[in-house]
Design a protein around this motif. Structure first.
Motif, mmCIF file in Angstrom:
data_model
loop_
_atom_site.group_PDB
_atom_site.id
_atom_site.type_symbol
_atom_site.label_atom_id
_atom_site.label_comp_id
_atom_site.label_asym_id
_atom_site.label_seq_id
_atom_site.Cartn_x
_atom_site.Cartn_y
_atom_site.Cartn_z
ATOM 1 N N ARG A 1 -24.361 8.542 -21.982
ATOM 2 C CA ARG A 1 -23.935 7.165 -21.722
ATOM 3 C C ARG A 1 -23.117 7.061 -20.434
ATOM 4 O O ARG A 1 -23.024 5.997 -19.846
ATOM 5 N N CYS A 2 -22.505 8.173 -20.043
ATOM 6 C CA CYS A 2 -21.763 8.206 -18.777
ATOM 7 C C CYS A 2 -21.873 9.626 -18.225
ATOM 8 O O CYS A 2 -20.961 10.445 -18.377
ATOM 9 N N GLU B 1 -21.843 10.953 -15.263
ATOM 10 C CA GLU B 1 -20.949 11.434 -14.208
ATOM 11 C C GLU B 1 -19.591 11.883 -14.727
ATOM 12 O O GLU B 1 -18.830 12.541 -14.018
ATOM 13 N N ALA C 1 -11.923 10.348 -14.025
ATOM 14 C CA ALA C 1 -12.461 9.071 -14.504
ATOM 15 C C ALA C 1 -11.561 7.908 -14.107
ATOM 16 O O ALA C 1 -12.039 6.825 -13.744
ATOM 17 N N THR D 1 -12.390 4.625 -11.812
ATOM 18 C CA THR D 1 -12.107 3.271 -12.272
ATOM 19 C C THR D 1 -11.259 2.508 -11.251
ATOM 20 O O THR D 1 -11.565 1.362 -10.895
ATOM 21 N N TYR E 1 -17.118 1.213 -10.706
ATOM 22 C CA TYR E 1 -17.895 0.573 -11.770
ATOM 23 C C TYR E 1 -17.805 -0.948 -11.733
ATOM 24 O O TYR E 1 -18.201 -1.613 -12.688
ATOM 25 N N ARG F 1 -21.269 -2.536 -12.032
ATOM 26 C CA ARG F 1 -22.196 -1.866 -12.938
ATOM 27 C C ARG F 1 -22.373 -2.692 -14.214
ATOM 28 O O ARG F 1 -21.546 -3.556 -14.534
ATOM 29 N N THR G 1 -22.195 0.235 -19.239
ATOM 30 C CA THR G 1 -21.715 1.361 -18.427
ATOM 31 C C THR G 1 -20.209 1.288 -18.254
ATOM 32 O O THR G 1 -19.504 2.302 -18.339
ATOM 33 N N GLN G 2 -19.694 0.090 -18.034
ATOM 34 C CA GLN G 2 -18.250 -0.067 -17.847
ATOM 35 C C GLN G 2 -17.489 0.287 -19.124
ATOM 36 O O GLN G 2 -16.434 0.926 -19.069
ATOM 37 N N ASN H 1 -18.374 2.441 -21.391
ATOM 38 C CA ASN H 1 -18.438 3.878 -21.636
ATOM 39 C C ASN H 1 -17.739 4.713 -20.577
ATOM 40 O O ASN H 1 -17.331 5.848 -20.859
ATOM 41 N N CYS H 2 -17.608 4.198 -19.363
ATOM 42 C CA CYS H 2 -17.105 5.014 -18.257
ATOM 43 C C CYS H 2 -15.699 4.644 -17.801
ATOM 44 O O CYS H 2 -14.953 5.521 -17.349
ATOM 45 N N ARG H 3 -15.333 3.389 -17.874
ATOM 46 C CA ARG H 3 -14.020 2.980 -17.371
ATOM 47 C C ARG H 3 -12.913 3.451 -18.319
ATOM 48 O O ARG H 3 -13.110 3.524 -19.538
#
Length: 558
Positions: free
Chosen positions: A229-230, A232, A275, A279, A284, A287, A291-292, A294-296
């Motif tokens: 899901r993320c 990177e 991460a 952020t 992101y 995006r 995605t935001q 899961n990643c932010r």
């Protein structure tokens, strides 16, 4: 041989062109290389290997640990390791409420309170289990096995008709509490009556291999599918953790293997900072929303919505409500939790360098776990409890199976009960480690037996295949394969077959106790297993499983 034939054929006709000359030279070179590489003098043949060089002796206790169940690191190291287990336990404690609370109509504040309550009760249950239950170094965390009946309660028409979101959240929470309180009686009765100890006498090392292995393998969908899901963030976390814990484990600082012992803490810190940098830099900003999320690092709203001081207490959401259909469905989750925990306790005993828990100790632990589910219902955690497979795996990764470390982790959960792809990357390693512990029990069985190969293979395959069928069916049809007018029956059946360890136990134990069982005791590993069935069967049991404060005077072991 092919080269030699080709060379002989080509030498019969002399080269007529430059190309054929080059081909001759090429074949000569390759022929010379192959003779030098693969030919050998018969006098240089290796001596026949000795039997001890081919196979390894079976060992009751796993070797290679720095600290076993009753040996302790220094207090400073114990506190750091305990905090590491607390960080890992945060994963499940955050994921379950983050998924369920919004479906119930709760806001970010409600989600934070549920996370705090779940951590608080996890700490209490872990402390109770390590002191009075099995006494193994196991974290008692939230369980995904309870998701199916809880989702059924959330979609109950009587609750979905409530228009006010907060009122719907409270009403759903009270319904889940009531179901947990009633269903906890299953484990309490089976545990304290020693009925589960009687059932466990039908378990052999062969039958337990699929169960313990699928405690880890069965959670494969919470590993790399969540990392993806993320990518990177998840993939660097996976690489960093494996590098620190395995490839750089011999790096010492003041005679302490820092990178191996604290690989999780270091990796989480580095990747979280990375991460947060992504952020803050706006990587992101444009995006997709998924995605935001899961990643932010600022989309969980756990810190901003958390009160400074909030102590969970029983019935904090109001008086529980009771519905017979809800309770029957939840009982299936309690049975699944019981089976998964049985596999978890046996894996933890191996990774703590202890002997397998005797039947009455295992049953005692299940009884206390039932009390834990009762507490979960009283406090309102939105989940029952089970042995945390990821924390069991961390015992092997750090090579520290100390009971004290887990008790310190319980303290952190109680007093600090206040990133998903990051934790999923850890699960890829730790769940795999737990699964391999299950496979290690094969050393006590005869795997040259076709009977044993059949049982292990079928139990492992069906343990993965049947739950996967139930998951795929549910994702497409929005209900499980069992879809009758009796909702409680649907919840019961769907919950049972959603669990890989439960399916493996049903299949493996049934086959193991019905296929030529009278003439295959030795092949099944029963002579080795028999001495660990009773407390007096092995002198080491007293060292590992005796109750503290001399309580064995009042509860003598059987």
């Amino acid at each position: 041989l092919v080269l030699q034939l080709s060379l002989s054929t080509s030498l019969l006709s002399p080269p007529k062109t430059p190309f054929s000359l080059l081909l001759h030279l090429h074949l000569l070179l390759w022929f010379g290389f192959c003779r030098a590489r693969f030919s050998f003098d018969p006098a240089e043949k290796m001596a026949a290997p000795k039997p001890e060089e081919i196979s390894h002796p079976a060992m009751d206790q796993l070797q290679g640990l720095e600290y076993c169940i009753d040996s302790n690191p220094s207090w400073g190291e114990s506190i750091a390791l305990g905090f590491q287990h607390y960080i890992l336990a945060l994963g499940t404690a955050v994921m379950i409420p983050s998924f369920l609370v919004p479906l119930m109509g709760g806001d970010h504040g409600d989600k934070v309170r549920v996370v705090q309550t779940l951590l608080f009760v996890e700490g209490i249950n872990t402390l109770i289990q390590t002191l009075f239950g099995t006494r193994l170094p196991t974290v008692i965390g939230g369980s995904y096995a309870f998701m199916v009946p809880i989702m059924s309660i959330i979609h109950d028409p009587a609750l979905t008709r409530i228009e006010d979101d907060h009122l719907r959240f409270l009403s759903t929470m009270r319904a889940v509490q009531g179901a947990l309180i009633v269903s906890s009686s299953i484990q309490i009765i089976l545990g304290y009556s020693q009925l589960w100890a009687i059932c466990s006498r039908f378990f052999s090392p062969l039958g337990m291999v699929p169960v313990i292995s699928l405690v880890g393998f069965g959670l494969f969908d919470r590993g790399f599918p969540v990392v993806g899901r993320c990518v990177e963030i998840g993939v660097p976390m996976l690489i960093l953790f494996v590098t620190f814990s395995q490839y750089l484990k011999n790096f010492h600082f003041r005679q302490l293997p820092v990178l191996e012992r604290f690989a999780l803490l270091i990796s989480v810190t580095v990747i979280w900072a990375y991460a947060h940098l992504l952020t803050a830099s706006g990587a992101y900003k444009h995006r997709p929303d998924l995605t935001q999320v899961n990643c932010r690092t600022d989309r969980a709203y756990l810190i901003s919505a958390a009160p400074w001081i909030k102590i969970p207490y029983p019935l904090q959401w109001g008086a529980p409500t009771f519905d017979a259909g809800h309770c029957f469905g939840m009982m299936a989750a309690v049975i699944v939790s019981l089976i998964e925990s049985t596999g978890g306790y046996k894996a933890a005993s191996r990774l703590a360098s202890a002997t397998p828990p005797p039947a009455h100790v295992l049953s005692r632990g299940i009884g206390w776990q039932g009390i834990g589910i009762l507490l979960s219902g009283m406090f309102g955690t939105m989940s029952g409890c089970t042995v945390s497979a990821e924390n069991v795996g961390l015992l092997g990764s750090t090579r520290v199976g100390s009971r004290r470390v887990i008790q310190i982790a319980a303290g952190f959960m109680i007093f600090f009960s206040i990133l998903v792809p990051i934790f999923a990357a850890l699960y890829c390693v730790l769940f795999g480690l737990v699964a391999s512990v299950g496979l290690s029990f094969l050393q006590f069985t005869n795997m040259n037996s076709m009977r044993n190969l059949f049982i292990v293979g079928v139990a492992l395959f069906l343990g993965l295949s049947i739950p996967e069928y139930f998951r795929e069916y549910t994702s497409k049809a929005f209900h499980g394969p069992s879809h009758t007018k009796a909702g409680w029956f649907n919840d019961f059946l769907n919950t049972i077959f959603f669990s890989s360890p439960t399916v493996a136990l049903i299949v493996g134990v049934f086959l193991d106790n019905t296929l030529d069982y009278k003439d295959s005791a030795r092949d099944r590993g029963m002579p080795w297993w028999a001495k660990f069935r009773s407390f007096q069967g092995d002198s080491r049991n007293e060292e590992f499983y005796t109750l503290p404060f001399n309580l064995n005077r009042f509860f003598p072991p059987s």
